[in-house]
Scaffold this motif. Structure first.
Motif, PDB file in Angstrom:
ATOM      1  N   GLN A  50       0.798  -0.951   0.040  1.00 39.62           N
ATOM      2  CA  GLN A  50      -0.072   0.207  -0.196  1.00 39.62           C
ATOM      3  C   GLN A  50       0.883   1.381   0.071  1.00 39.62           C
ATOM      4  O   GLN A  50       0.417   2.315  -0.695  1.00 39.62           O
ATOM      5  CB  GLN A  50      -1.056   0.009   0.878  1.00 39.62           C
ATOM      6  N   LYS A  51       2.047   0.998   0.583  1.00 40.96           N
ATOM      7  CA  LYS A  51       2.626   2.596   1.032  1.00 40.96           C
ATOM      8  C   LYS A  51       3.186   2.685   0.031  1.00 40.96           C
ATOM      9  O   LYS A  51       3.951   3.409  -1.134  1.00 40.96           O
ATOM     10  CB  LYS A  51       4.144   1.864   2.339  1.00 40.96           C
ATOM     11  N   GLU A  54       0.646   4.398  -2.234  1.00 40.98           N
ATOM     12  CA  GLU A  54       0.446   5.427  -2.381  1.00 40.98           C
ATOM     13  C   GLU A  54       0.853   6.027  -3.302  1.00 40.98           C
ATOM     14  O   GLU A  54       1.308   7.717  -3.540  1.00 40.98           O
ATOM     15  CB  GLU A  54       0.291   6.043  -0.899  1.00 40.98           C
ATOM     16  N   GLU A  55       3.257   6.080  -3.574  1.00 44.20           N
ATOM     17  CA  GLU A  55       4.090   7.159  -3.438  1.00 44.20           C
ATOM     18  C   GLU A  55       3.827   6.678  -5.129  1.00 44.20           C
ATOM     19  O   GLU A  55       4.199   7.830  -6.122  1.00 44.20           O
ATOM     20  CB  GLU A  55       5.055   5.945  -3.037  1.00 44.20           C
ATOM     21  N   SER A  57       1.132   6.211  -6.832  1.00 47.65           N
ATOM     22  CA  SER A  57      -0.271   7.172  -6.843  1.00 47.65           C
ATOM     23  C   SER A  57       0.152   9.029  -6.955  1.00 47.65           C
ATOM     24  O   SER A  57       0.232   9.697  -8.245  1.00 47.65           O
ATOM     25  CB  SER A  57      -1.557   6.809  -6.187  1.00 47.65           C
ATOM     26  N   ASN A  58       1.037   8.977  -5.951  1.00 46.93           N
ATOM     27  CA  ASN A  58       2.101  10.258  -5.430  1.00 46.93           C
ATOM     28  C   ASN A  58       2.516  10.856  -6.856  1.00 46.93           C
ATOM     29  O   ASN A  58       2.287  12.302  -7.449  1.00 46.93           O
ATOM     30  CB  ASN A  58       2.305  10.782  -4.412  1.00 46.93           C
ATOM     31  N   GLU A  66      -3.193   9.872 -12.906  1.00 44.89           N
ATOM     32  CA  GLU A  66      -3.577   9.537 -11.640  1.00 44.89           C
ATOM     33  C   GLU A  66      -4.400   7.808 -12.072  1.00 44.89           C
ATOM     34  O   GLU A  66      -4.526   7.139 -13.205  1.00 44.89           O
ATOM     35  CB  GLU A  66      -5.145  10.501 -11.765  1.00 44.89           C
ATOM     36  N   ASP A  69      -9.942   3.634  -9.753  1.00 43.12           N
ATOM     37  CA  ASP A  69      -9.641   2.948  -8.704  1.00 43.12           C
ATOM     38  C   ASP A  69     -11.322   2.188  -9.553  1.00 43.12           C
ATOM     39  O   ASP A  69     -11.972   1.293  -9.270  1.00 43.12           O
ATOM     40  CB  ASP A  69     -10.419   2.640  -7.556  1.00 43.12           C
TER      41      ASP A  69
END
Length: 189
Positions: A50-51, A54-55, A57-58, A66, A69
């Motif tokens: 997940q981390k 998120e990285e 995605s950012n 983008e 989902d």
């Protein structure tokens, strides 16, 4: 793992995401318009946690992309991808089938559903989006200044130069020749 990405519209977008995947150490990543495919166990023997997601995605967001989902958003991006592909097709032939039939076959979804979903989400019809994408490609070709308007009309399958000129004026508010003379006008992405 297949990740769907919004706003990927050209080969430069694919290259940018490939570079990002390489920078993040996502070995074996395959990138195509709107899709990043990661093999299982892609990151040093582990799946994407997940981390890291998120990285990713950012970092995609910084590039103007983008992660998508929802199933509806994925379908809209698939529509856009297919329309952009068709709009940039420059083989001198008019498609043998109309846009609605092409999209229905390619996406395996009834066109009425595609049309309603796209219009509700994007605030315009698929046909208007297709015309806008074709005109953006025409603008690009005019800026390159390698082809005449007649050659562009032929290569993109327009019935005539007059038809292309009328559509160009309707979408941009400018004649093609005026646009060509003011090349510093920014293209809309």
């Amino acid at each position: 793992m297949v990740l769907h990405i919004k706003n990927m519209v050209c080969p430069r977008c694919v290259k940018a995401v490939e570079d990002l995947a390489r920078q993040m150490g996502l070995t074996g990543a395959q990138v195509e318009l709107g899709i990043l495919t990661l093999p299982d166990g892609v990151r040093e023997g582990k799946s994407l946690d997940q981390k890291k997601l998120e990285e990713l995605s950012n970092r995609l967001h910084v590039l103007g992309f983008e992660l998508i989902d929802s199933q509806k958003a994925r379908l809209i991006e698939q529509i856009k991808k297919e329309v952009i592909f068709l709009a940039r097709k420059a083989d001198g032939e008019k498609p043998k089938e109309n846009l609605s039939l092409i999209l229905s076959k390619k996406l395996h979804v009834d066109y009425n559903h595609l049309s309603a979903l796209f219009s509700a989400s994007e605030g315009q019809t698929i046909e208007k989006y297709h015309i806008a994408q074709r005109i953006e490609f025409v603008k690009e070709l005019l800026v390159y200044d390698e082809l005449t308007l007649s050659q562009i009309a032929f290569n993109l399958g327009y019935s005539s130069t007059a038809h292309l000129s009328a559509q160009f004026k309707k979408v941009t508010g400018l004649t093609a020749s005026h646009f060509k003379n003011i090349k510093d006008l920014k293209r809309k992405f």
